[in-house]
Design an enzyme around this catalytic site. Structure first.
Site, PDB file in Angstrom:
ATOM      1  CE  LYS A  16      -6.195   2.183  -0.859  1.00 21.37           C
ATOM      2  NZ  LYS A  16      -6.847   2.310   0.447  1.00 21.37           N
ATOM      3  CE  LYS A  76      -3.711   2.353   2.500  1.00 19.47           C
ATOM      4  NZ  LYS A  76      -4.618   2.309   3.669  1.00 19.47           N
TER       5      LYS A  76
END
Length: 330
Positions: free
Chosen positions: A253, A200
């Site tokens: 992400k 992320k």
């Protein structure tokens, strides 16, 4: 004398039937996980201004929206809570409140739609008065990794008790997958999966999401725990750790600017790989389509296809409902 090509790849493009026959990547409604926003109250459906077509729903209206999605074939959902500041504190205590908005909503969804898969977010920021994913040291402002694990474990356990099928830690604290796995197993939830936000990044593409939940940090940023967008090898280090700690699925992400990371992760694990087509990526396509600069529907489908082609097995996307409708039309 002209040179006549010996090899003619165009022969495999000469008709729609042949193109369909040799197509390497396919999108299905089963590939989609639909993120949803829940807010307190009744009969509320408020559009997120920076995400045209996406709404924040009160629990009753959220149930209606899930029903519409199920009819389209969408069966996986990732709900996120939008909470009032009055219930937030520095230790995110509301996250483990079984009578709070989020856990009540999760339980209600599972009662009414037992067949759907709920992937619940584990991070402190929606519940934190500081707006960070971890416990903030009051004096230094440092995000305290190990103190945060205690909070995340209790949050994950509360979500499992409410009926979550998949726990999705998005906080990026070190060791949180192992911690959560141990807490779940010790409390009889060994069948509850963990989908780790493995890579992320500290991305500029999260802005509309933070608008939707009012969850931006009050001070500082998230760069001491979210990854540097310049780094690729670091994602593989995180992947190894998540596999060792017991993750069942791994995630990258954002997705669209990180297709190379999705491919790198796909090439280095046998676990299912998910990718989060985040709010800013959604908003860019919608804004360009509203201006008439791109064909919104075709661009949406191309974006999703590119994420799948990069190696994602499943895609968290705000386009899920719209894309499902396109796929249904054929």
């Amino acid at each position: 004398m002209s040179i006549i090509p010996t090899h003619r790849p165009r022969r495999n493009r000469k008709s729609q039937v042949i193109r369909d026959l040799v197509q390497e990547t396919n999108l299905s409604v089963h590939d989609f996980i639909y993120p949803l926003f829940v807010i307190d109250g009744q009969n509320k459906e408020i559009e997120v201004k920076s995400m045209p077509g996406i709404h924040r729903y009160s629990p009753d209206r959220l149930i209606d929206e899930i029903g519409r999605c199920v009819e389209l074939g969408i069966k996986s959902f990732a709900p996120f809570p939008g909470l009032e500041d009055a219930v937030k504190d520095r230790l995110a205590r509301e996250s483990a409140n079984p009578n709070g908005l989020y856990l009540r909503t999760v339980a209600d969804i599972k009662r009414q739609f037992p067949e759907v898969v709920l992937m619940t977010d584990v991070a402190m920021d929606p519940y934190s008065s500081d707006g960070h994913d971890g416990v903030v040291d009051a004096e230094s402002g440092e995000i305290l990794n190990d103190a945060t694990l205690e909070v995340l474990g209790q949050m994950a356990l509360a979500q499992a008790r409410a009926g979550a099928d998949v726990i999705a830690p998005s906080d990026m604290m070190d060791g949180r997958v192992a911690w959560i796995r141990e807490v779940l197993d010790k409390n009889g939830f060994s069948s509850v999966s963990i989908m780790s936000y493995t890579a992320k990044y500290a991305s500029a593409f999260y802005g509309p999401f933070r608008d939707a939940l009012d969850s931006a940090p009050k001070k500082g940023d998230k760069k001491t725990y979210q990854m540097n967008p310049a780094n690729r090898r670091e994602a593989l280090r995180e992947l190894v750790l998540d596999e060792q700690e017991g993750a069942d699925m791994v995630m990258v992400k954002p997705a669209l600017s990180y297709l190379d990371i999705i491919r790198e992760v796909r090439n280095n694990t046998t676990l299912p790989v998910t990718a989060y087509n985040v709010s800013g990526e959604y908003a860019m396509v919608k804004a360009a389509a509203q201006q008439g600069w791109v064909d919104g529907e075709k661009t949406m489908m191309e974006v999703l296809l590119s994420i799948k082609r990069a190696g994602a097995d499943a895609i968290l996307t705000y386009f899920a409902k719209e894309a499902a409708e396109v796929l249904r039309r054929g």
